[in-house]
Design a protein around this motif. Sequence first.
Motif, PDB file in Angstrom:
ATOM      1  N   GLU A  31      -7.856  -1.192  -2.910  1.00 13.75           N
ATOM      2  CA  GLU A  31      -8.441  -0.350  -1.875  1.00 13.75           C
ATOM      3  C   GLU A  31      -9.543   0.508  -2.481  1.00 13.75           C
ATOM      4  O   GLU A  31      -9.393   1.707  -2.708  1.00 13.75           O
ATOM      5  N   GLN A  32     -10.680  -0.104  -2.778  1.00  9.81           N
ATOM      6  CA  GLN A  32     -11.819   0.592  -3.340  1.00  9.81           C
ATOM      7  C   GLN A  32     -12.808   0.915  -2.229  1.00  9.81           C
ATOM      8  O   GLN A  32     -13.225   0.040  -1.500  1.00  9.81           O
ATOM      9  N   ARG A  33     -13.163   2.180  -2.109  1.00  9.08           N
ATOM     10  CA  ARG A  33     -14.095   2.614  -1.084  1.00  9.08           C
ATOM     11  C   ARG A  33     -15.362   3.127  -1.723  1.00  9.08           C
ATOM     12  O   ARG A  33     -15.379   3.562  -2.872  1.00  9.08           O
ATOM     13  N   ARG A  77      -7.898  11.670  -0.399  1.00  9.23           N
ATOM     14  CA  ARG A  77      -9.074  12.528  -0.323  1.00  9.23           C
ATOM     15  C   ARG A  77      -8.801  13.882  -0.968  1.00  9.23           C
ATOM     16  O   ARG A  77      -7.666  14.319  -1.086  1.00  9.23           O
ATOM     17  N   ARG A 124     -12.745  11.417  -3.135  1.00  7.19           N
ATOM     18  CA  ARG A 124     -11.755  10.383  -2.817  1.00  7.19           C
ATOM     19  C   ARG A 124     -11.379   9.656  -4.100  1.00  7.19           C
ATOM     20  O   ARG A 124     -12.246   9.317  -4.910  1.00  7.19           O
ATOM     21  N   ASP A 163      -5.434   5.228  -1.360  1.00  7.00           N
ATOM     22  CA  ASP A 163      -6.505   6.167  -1.645  1.00  7.00           C
ATOM     23  C   ASP A 163      -6.115   7.542  -1.134  1.00  7.00           C
ATOM     24  O   ASP A 163      -5.240   7.692  -0.285  1.00  7.00           O
ATOM     25  N   HIS A 192     -12.271   5.218  -8.802  1.00  5.95           N
ATOM     26  CA  HIS A 192     -11.262   4.166  -8.899  1.00  5.95           C
ATOM     27  C   HIS A 192     -10.506   4.319 -10.202  1.00  5.95           C
ATOM     28  O   HIS A 192     -11.084   4.492 -11.267  1.00  5.95           O
ATOM     29  N   THR A 236       0.834  -1.193   0.000  1.00  5.41           N
ATOM     30  CA  THR A 236       0.000   0.000   0.000  1.00  5.41           C
ATOM     31  C   THR A 236       0.872   1.247   0.000  1.00  5.41           C
ATOM     32  O   THR A 236       2.066   1.202   0.304  1.00  5.41           O
ATOM     33  N   SER A 295      -9.166   6.252  -5.443  1.00  8.30           N
ATOM     34  CA  SER A 295      -8.600   5.003  -4.949  1.00  8.30           C
ATOM     35  C   SER A 295      -7.848   4.291  -6.063  1.00  8.30           C
ATOM     36  O   SER A 295      -8.133   4.465  -7.249  1.00  8.30           O
ATOM     37  N   ALA A 316     -15.764   6.433  -4.018  1.00  6.42           N
ATOM     38  CA  ALA A 316     -14.443   6.862  -4.466  1.00  6.42           C
ATOM     39  C   ALA A 316     -14.299   6.642  -5.959  1.00  6.42           C
ATOM     40  O   ALA A 316     -14.893   5.732  -6.545  1.00  6.42           O
TER      41      ALA A 316
END
Length: 846
Positions: free
Chosen positions: A639-641, A662, A633, A660, A646, A496, A635, A644
């Motif tokens: 790490e998909q939120r 912000r 956000r 990710d 992508h 990460t 990403s 967000a």
Amino acid sequence: MLTRAAPDGHTSRDDSITVSACQGIHREVECVQQAILLALGQDTSLELTDIAVLVPNIDQYWPVVRQLFDRTEAQLPYCAVETGRSSYCAYADGVRALLTLAEGRLTRPEVVSLLRNNCFLSSMRLTRDEVDQWVVWIEKLAVYHGFREQPSGSVRFTWMQAFRRLRLGHIYETDMAALGEEYDELALRTSQLPLPPYADLASLDEERVGQFGAILEALFARLEGVRSSQTGGQWAAALSALADTFLDDSQSYADARMRRRVRRGLETLREYDVCCGHLGRAQSRLTIEDVTARLEPLLRAGSGSHGRALASGVTIGPIRALHCLPFRHIYVLGLQEGSFPTRDTQTTLDLRAVRRRLGDLSRLEQQQYWFLETLVSARQRLSLSYVCRDLQKDQVHHPGSALQAVLDYLGEMTGERFPLTMMPLKATSGRYFTEEAGPWMTQLDRDVWEVAVAELAAAGQLSAKDQAQAKRSIARRQSQLPEASEEAQPDCDRVTVDDLYWALYNPVQATLRRHLRLYEADLTDADTTTFDQEPFITDKREALNLVLDACHEMIDQVGHGETLTQATALGTQWIADQHAMRQAAGHAPDEEFGNIDRHALLDKLGQRLKGGDRSPGLEDLLQNIAQPDYHARVSLGSEQRAGAFHCGNPEIAEIELAGDLRHVWRDPETGACEHLDVVRGKIFGSDPTVDALRAFLFFLTLKVADSAVPEEERMIGDAPFTVTLAFDGGVRSWRWSISMAASAQFLQKVVLVAGAANYQLLPLRNALDRNMAKPWADMTIAHEAEREQYARILTERITEENDKPWGAKNLKLQSLLPIEVPDDAYLRVRARFQLFMDAQPVRKFR
């Protein structure tokens, strides 16, 4: 060590000092008992009163000490010093806890003390895990004292509000599971109730929630009946019924004996009434204080002490009580990390945290002084030990800072690494009699061991090969510690952005965090079960988090098209709403203290918005955001939120990168991106700070992801990116123009640092010190002297930081390994951080 004389050369090692590691407290005490018996057999002049056993937490060790030292096959006379009330007998501890609750305010530590009593657990048929969950609820529900409403009519901070909130949370959470789309709306309404429900995974169990409320409510109701003055006979009947209901004496003979002693003490209260009648007086009414004063000597005298302190038997007690007394043999237990020295927790009532004066000692400094006096109090033999593994939690422990300092000193004196004796799991382990047993044999007598080997061989329990190995081990008892491998392969296929950040921030710390699975939260956890006062102000760290979260909410609103005035009003209202929710949950003060606390939070928010005298604040910054394309956000990788944007799955050297970020604005024409973040701390200088490193690495990773997609699908490509940070008192911005190819090359180097066991101590935080040379600047002849002294100065900076109290360290984990700064640190720092430091400061305001 006692003479403090510096030898001309290295001194030879003897057995006057031993350091051992044991698996569990039980095994640690057992090894000490065996060592004492062995020492008494070897030295006929040694008396029991010449031996002392010191522990940091006597309450934790006392039950094990009594169990092992009272065994008939190896019984040792001993005496206890300051063992504490709860250490003698579980039943006596339970009776004291009930009396304390009867005359107290039902504070959190008083109730938790009873809940964890073995007799109470047996009587209520509870397990340790269930009570541990209760303690978690008590902390989360902000219970401090009192059962019912306070005199003002409020139930905040009381046990009653905890029961109501937990039951409401169970009801709402159970019903919400079937609501579907109406869940969010109902959740919002319930969070705004005067008494908001509380729910977690454990509270979904109806039986567990009901048991928690039923047992404690029954206990508190019974306690209310014994608070008023009564006659001696009434007290005897009430307390006997209370003890029979909540305490079980069948766990041990000592508990049953204590129960009979308490019953006899209560019978004397009835005799008091009879005496009053014979004297022609009216029956006097006794208070709970009178009854406690009558029973306390019985509880203390019948607790099982062995002899007079320092007069008969081995002396056992806490370090704080025996650290300055000289003994021929001293055994110090429990020296693992977190146990001794203990973590230095700070409270808002401790003025030393604001300003320390001459003579003020922190808990850490006081314990270090105790340990030093303990070392010089040993006249002939000193044995130090620690628990290397918690068998219940399956958690590995390392030597504490005090013990590690002793090991380092002994290594310098002897010229070699001082051996650490690893004790086997069992006293009957066959490893005592094999070739690999060399390190463990330093505390065993040679003659005794030879006899034991002969007996095992005669019984057929030791093969001829093992006998030969045992004989060789008798003559050679040298410790052989495995050397750490200098090269290691990456142990994961996914890295990460946060891993890359730690690899540059401090590669040694990153390696230890990954391999030892240690994190900052594990090193700073405080025991909140001892808190019995409601909060008067919001915790400093929590207050800062609230202000930062409010700023992020404002940035989101401006990014989505709201005006600055609307966003400011929302941020102010967000602070007020969050403070009201914390008040309802019991985590913030109420009434006048609450108003003061809320205004303080709003003032901090205002300071963030206005900025300082020389630099504008967040308010001016948001007015100058020009890019229309805003992403709340972004990403990358896995790490998909939710919500967000992508961008893909970048890969470097067969390693998948993920992360990710912000608040990203993008210029749709050029692809240039800008990131805005609100961070802690103040502004120093014009160079990029550590706070910008994580965003810098994310944008490089984003460029790598764009290199694998067509040009029309790229988000940034080769376009520049800007990182803007809003500090406490101003704003700073930096712009980088880096190609996709250069980004991939740089990340490949950082991935190798993050994936391998890299022990080059080159922390970016210390390299950015204002007093350090700047390796990323032009390398001219004028800087030659600085390059030569750079490694030495960097080592001094790191050493100064490591000498701070444990709670103040910023690089806590690196002290676990004796890593040195490389001699060519100047060139290495330049090569590693050149790309990051080649940033162009951006002047955003006129």
